[in-house]
Design a protein around this motif. Sequence first.
Motif, PDB file in Angstrom:
ATOM      1  N   PRO A   1       0.824  -1.217   0.000  1.00 35.59           N
ATOM      2  CA  PRO A   1       0.000   0.000   0.000  1.00 35.59           C
ATOM      3  C   PRO A   1       0.854   1.262   0.000  1.00 35.59           C
ATOM      4  O   PRO A   1       0.552   2.230  -0.648  1.00 35.59           O
ATOM      5  CB  PRO A   1      -0.824  -0.119   1.270  1.00 35.59           C
ATOM      6  CG  PRO A   1      -0.874  -1.594   1.562  1.00 35.59           C
ATOM      7  CD  PRO A   1       0.441  -2.135   1.130  1.00 35.59           C
ATOM      8  N   THR A   2       1.972   1.200   0.798  1.00 38.47           N
ATOM      9  CA  THR A   2       2.841   2.369   0.875  1.00 38.47           C
ATOM     10  C   THR A   2       3.486   2.648  -0.473  1.00 38.47           C
ATOM     11  O   THR A   2       3.571   3.788  -0.930  1.00 38.47           O
ATOM     12  CB  THR A   2       3.928   2.149   1.942  1.00 38.47           C
ATOM     13  OG1 THR A   2       3.297   1.867   3.180  1.00 38.47           O
ATOM     14  CG2 THR A   2       4.802   3.397   2.076  1.00 38.47           C
ATOM     15  N   GLY A   3       3.971   1.563  -1.138  1.00 36.34           N
ATOM     16  CA  GLY A   3       4.587   1.734  -2.455  1.00 36.34           C
ATOM     17  C   GLY A   3       3.608   2.282  -3.468  1.00 36.34           C
ATOM     18  O   GLY A   3       3.947   3.150  -4.272  1.00 36.34           O
ATOM     19  N   ALA A   4       2.374   1.780  -3.441  1.00 40.51           N
ATOM     20  CA  ALA A   4       1.363   2.275  -4.366  1.00 40.51           C
ATOM     21  C   ALA A   4       1.067   3.748  -4.103  1.00 40.51           C
ATOM     22  O   ALA A   4       0.872   4.532  -5.040  1.00 40.51           O
ATOM     23  CB  ALA A   4       0.086   1.449  -4.233  1.00 40.51           C
ATOM     24  N   GLY A   5       1.054   4.126  -2.833  1.00 38.13           N
ATOM     25  CA  GLY A   5       0.803   5.531  -2.487  1.00 38.13           C
ATOM     26  C   GLY A   5       1.928   6.431  -2.965  1.00 38.13           C
ATOM     27  O   GLY A   5       1.673   7.543  -3.447  1.00 38.13           O
ATOM     28  N   GLU A   6       3.168   5.949  -2.844  1.00 37.84           N
ATOM     29  CA  GLU A   6       4.313   6.743  -3.309  1.00 37.84           C
ATOM     30  C   GLU A   6       4.266   6.931  -4.829  1.00 37.84           C
ATOM     31  O   GLU A   6       4.557   8.013  -5.341  1.00 37.84           O
ATOM     32  CB  GLU A   6       5.616   6.071  -2.892  1.00 37.84           C
ATOM     33  CG  GLU A   6       5.875   6.124  -1.399  1.00 37.84           C
ATOM     34  CD  GLU A   6       7.159   5.398  -1.028  1.00 37.84           C
ATOM     35  OE1 GLU A   6       7.737   4.733  -1.927  1.00 37.84           O
ATOM     36  OE2 GLU A   6       7.586   5.499   0.136  1.00 37.84           O
ATOM     37  N   GLN A   7       3.914   5.848  -5.553  1.00 38.60           N
ATOM     38  CA  GLN A   7       3.814   5.948  -7.007  1.00 38.60           C
ATOM     39  C   GLN A   7       2.741   6.947  -7.411  1.00 38.60           C
ATOM     40  O   GLN A   7       2.924   7.739  -8.346  1.00 38.60           O
ATOM     41  CB  GLN A   7       3.505   4.575  -7.601  1.00 38.60           C
ATOM     42  CG  GLN A   7       4.680   3.601  -7.555  1.00 38.60           C
ATOM     43  CD  GLN A   7       4.332   2.281  -8.200  1.00 38.60           C
ATOM     44  OE1 GLN A   7       3.181   2.038  -8.584  1.00 38.60           O
ATOM     45  NE2 GLN A   7       5.326   1.406  -8.316  1.00 38.60           N
ATOM     46  N   LYS A   8       1.614   6.910  -6.698  1.00 34.93           N
ATOM     47  CA  LYS A   8       0.530   7.836  -6.990  1.00 34.93           C
ATOM     48  C   LYS A   8       0.960   9.281  -6.744  1.00 34.93           C
ATOM     49  O   LYS A   8       0.650  10.187  -7.529  1.00 34.93           O
ATOM     50  CB  LYS A   8      -0.681   7.483  -6.131  1.00 34.93           C
ATOM     51  CG  LYS A   8      -1.932   8.269  -6.496  1.00 34.93           C
ATOM     52  CD  LYS A   8      -3.125   7.789  -5.691  1.00 34.93           C
ATOM     53  CE  LYS A   8      -4.391   8.563  -6.087  1.00 34.93           C
ATOM     54  NZ  LYS A   8      -5.573   8.090  -5.315  1.00 34.93           N
ATOM     55  N   GLN A   9       1.714   9.485  -5.661  1.00 38.83           N
ATOM     56  CA  GLN A   9       2.194  10.831  -5.336  1.00 38.83           C
ATOM     57  C   GLN A   9       3.200  11.312  -6.376  1.00 38.83           C
ATOM     58  O   GLN A   9       3.182  12.472  -6.787  1.00 38.83           O
ATOM     59  CB  GLN A   9       2.825  10.840  -3.942  1.00 38.83           C
ATOM     60  CG  GLN A   9       3.288  12.228  -3.510  1.00 38.83           C
ATOM     61  CD  GLN A   9       3.881  12.221  -2.110  1.00 38.83           C
ATOM     62  OE1 GLN A   9       3.924  11.177  -1.442  1.00 38.83           O
ATOM     63  NE2 GLN A   9       4.342  13.379  -1.658  1.00 38.83           N
ATOM     64  N   GLN A  10       4.088  10.403  -6.802  1.00 40.19           N
ATOM     65  CA  GLN A  10       5.078  10.758  -7.821  1.00 40.19           C
ATOM     66  C   GLN A  10       4.408  11.144  -9.131  1.00 40.19           C
ATOM     67  O   GLN A  10       4.818  12.099  -9.803  1.00 40.19           O
ATOM     68  CB  GLN A  10       6.047   9.597  -8.037  1.00 40.19           C
ATOM     69  CG  GLN A  10       7.004   9.365  -6.876  1.00 40.19           C
ATOM     70  CD  GLN A  10       7.867   8.126  -7.086  1.00 40.19           C
ATOM     71  OE1 GLN A  10       7.674   7.376  -8.048  1.00 40.19           O
ATOM     72  NE2 GLN A  10       8.788   7.899  -6.169  1.00 40.19           N
ATOM     73  N   LYS A  11       3.378  10.390  -9.518  1.00 39.01           N
ATOM     74  CA  LYS A  11       2.647  10.719 -10.751  1.00 39.01           C
ATOM     75  C   LYS A  11       1.971  12.083 -10.634  1.00 39.01           C
ATOM     76  O   LYS A  11       1.964  12.867 -11.581  1.00 39.01           O
ATOM     77  CB  LYS A  11       1.601   9.643 -11.045  1.00 39.01           C
ATOM     78  CG  LYS A  11       2.193   8.317 -11.509  1.00 39.01           C
ATOM     79  CD  LYS A  11       1.088   7.304 -11.809  1.00 39.01           C
ATOM     80  CE  LYS A  11       1.675   5.991 -12.301  1.00 39.01           C
ATOM     81  NZ  LYS A  11       0.618   4.979 -12.589  1.00 39.01           N
ATOM     82  N   ALA A  12       1.411  12.368  -9.462  1.00 30.52           N
ATOM     83  CA  ALA A  12       0.751  13.661  -9.256  1.00 30.52           C
ATOM     84  C   ALA A  12       1.767  14.795  -9.319  1.00 30.52           C
ATOM     85  O   ALA A  12       1.499  15.854  -9.907  1.00 30.52           O
ATOM     86  CB  ALA A  12       0.032  13.667  -7.908  1.00 30.52           C
ATOM     87  N   GLU A  13       2.946  14.573  -8.719  1.00 30.18           N
ATOM     88  CA  GLU A  13       3.994  15.596  -8.761  1.00 30.18           C
ATOM     89  C   GLU A  13       4.491  15.819 -10.183  1.00 30.18           C
ATOM     90  O   GLU A  13       4.733  16.958 -10.594  1.00 30.18           O
ATOM     91  CB  GLU A  13       5.155  15.188  -7.852  1.00 30.18           C
ATOM     92  CG  GLU A  13       4.811  15.230  -6.365  1.00 30.18           C
ATOM     93  CD  GLU A  13       5.944  14.698  -5.506  1.00 30.18           C
ATOM     94  OE1 GLU A  13       6.920  14.163  -6.081  1.00 30.18           O
ATOM     95  OE2 GLU A  13       5.854  14.815  -4.279  1.00 30.18           O
ATOM     96  N   LEU A  14       4.648  14.729 -10.952  1.00 23.53           N
ATOM     97  CA  LEU A  14       5.099  14.841 -12.337  1.00 23.53           C
ATOM     98  C   LEU A  14       4.072  15.595 -13.174  1.00 23.53           C
ATOM     99  O   LEU A  14       4.428  16.445 -14.000  1.00 23.53           O
ATOM    100  CB  LEU A  14       5.337  13.446 -12.920  1.00 23.53           C
ATOM    101  CG  LEU A  14       5.773  13.387 -14.396  1.00 23.53           C
ATOM    102  CD1 LEU A  14       7.101  14.113 -14.580  1.00 23.53           C
ATOM    103  CD2 LEU A  14       5.892  11.940 -14.860  1.00 23.53           C
ATOM    104  N   LYS A  15       2.793  15.281 -12.946  1.00 20.78           N
ATOM    105  CA  LYS A  15       1.723  15.961 -13.675  1.00 20.78           C
ATOM    106  C   LYS A  15       1.708  17.447 -13.355  1.00 20.78           C
ATOM    107  O   LYS A  15       1.558  18.294 -14.259  1.00 20.78           O
ATOM    108  CB  LYS A  15       0.381  15.321 -13.314  1.00 20.78           C
ATOM    109  CG  LYS A  15      -0.787  15.843 -14.120  1.00 20.78           C
ATOM    110  CD  LYS A  15      -2.067  15.098 -13.764  1.00 20.78           C
ATOM    111  CE  LYS A  15      -3.255  15.620 -14.583  1.00 20.78           C
ATOM    112  NZ  LYS A  15      -4.503  14.883 -14.235  1.00 20.78           N
ATOM    113  N   ALA A  16       1.889  17.776 -12.077  1.00 20.76           N
ATOM    114  CA  ALA A  16       1.891  19.182 -11.660  1.00 20.76           C
ATOM    115  C   ALA A  16       3.104  19.912 -12.244  1.00 20.76           C
ATOM    116  O   ALA A  16       2.994  21.062 -12.690  1.00 20.76           O
ATOM    117  CB  ALA A  16       1.895  19.282 -10.135  1.00 20.76           C
ATOM    118  N   LYS A  17       4.257  19.249 -12.270  1.00 17.88           N
ATOM    119  CA  LYS A  17       5.470  19.865 -12.822  1.00 17.88           C
ATOM    120  C   LYS A  17       5.324  20.096 -14.319  1.00 17.88           C
ATOM    121  O   LYS A  17       5.728  21.147 -14.840  1.00 17.88           O
ATOM    122  CB  LYS A  17       6.676  18.966 -12.539  1.00 17.88           C
ATOM    123  CG  LYS A  17       7.996  19.573 -12.990  1.00 17.88           C
ATOM    124  CD  LYS A  17       9.169  18.672 -12.639  1.00 17.88           C
ATOM    125  CE  LYS A  17      10.480  19.296 -13.106  1.00 17.88           C
ATOM    126  NZ  LYS A  17      11.648  18.425 -12.769  1.00 17.88           N
TER     127      LYS A  17
END
Length: 301
Positions: A1-17
């Motif tokens: 769950p933690t890994g999936a959450g990190e991936q989701k956060q990374q995708k959101a950060e990439l999208k925002a950037k």
Amino acid sequence: PTGAGEQKQQKAELKAKTAENLRKAALLAAHNFQKWPVNPRVYVVFLLELAYVHWMVSPVGDFCAQGGYTVGPWVFPFLLAEPYSRLMVMLGLILLLCDAPFIESDHPALLLRSGRRTWTAGQVLYIAGTSAVYFAVVYLLTVLVLLPHVGFEPDWGKVIHTFCQTRMAGQHGIVLPFDHQISNALGPVEANLLELLLCWLLGALLGLVLFVLNLTVNRSAGAICAAALAIFPLFVERAGWWMHYISPVSWASLSVVDLTGTTAFPSLGYALAVLAGGNALLALLAFLAMGRRDIDVLKSV
């Protein structure tokens, strides 16, 4: 769950950037447009185009005035079908973009704040935007010079239909080539939108040629190559039909694009694919060249 959450956060950060970089690129393009009101070259280009369009198109208005007719705002494709008109219009765009890659005194600071990739994306957007604005203005000029004889009629209208199907235009001193193949294959709105699309892609291509060659070779290389591309169709007109396949500026004329699948000219799909692919390749080269280039301030032409 933690890994999936990190991936989701990374995708959101990439999208925002990515969204932020696109916003910065759009602002850089807008910054270039904001210089137009104080750039004499912009006024010279559009005044020259106005004078030329008036010279070529006003005889249609004179014909309408004499006969009491109205004509639809659909003359643009026939203007570009005339070889020397096509050359004059393309040379105007080249003059407008000849100072690519647009590195003036304020740009080194902008480049440092935004980064090379974002800055280059801004210049590519500016070239694409300039092409769109330029050809939209040329289209509007073809309508402006026909006032007050512009009217909306079914299909192409009586005047354009008559010019396309007979020799009446030439008999009244009108040099525009009203090609019946265009009016037979396409409706007026479709033909004008398609003409604008081809011109926009072609203008972006010429602008990117200017950008890449001026940046990698010298400041005159891009202008020479772009001008050669604009002049080349004049030689193609006197050569074999196959040369239209290697002359992208020729495709600004719907008369040399196979709209019905019954001629030996390049198909519409071929023209669109080559122009889109050429723009993508040149944009990639622009990013690669800018990533390895020392930044020198260039005085505006």
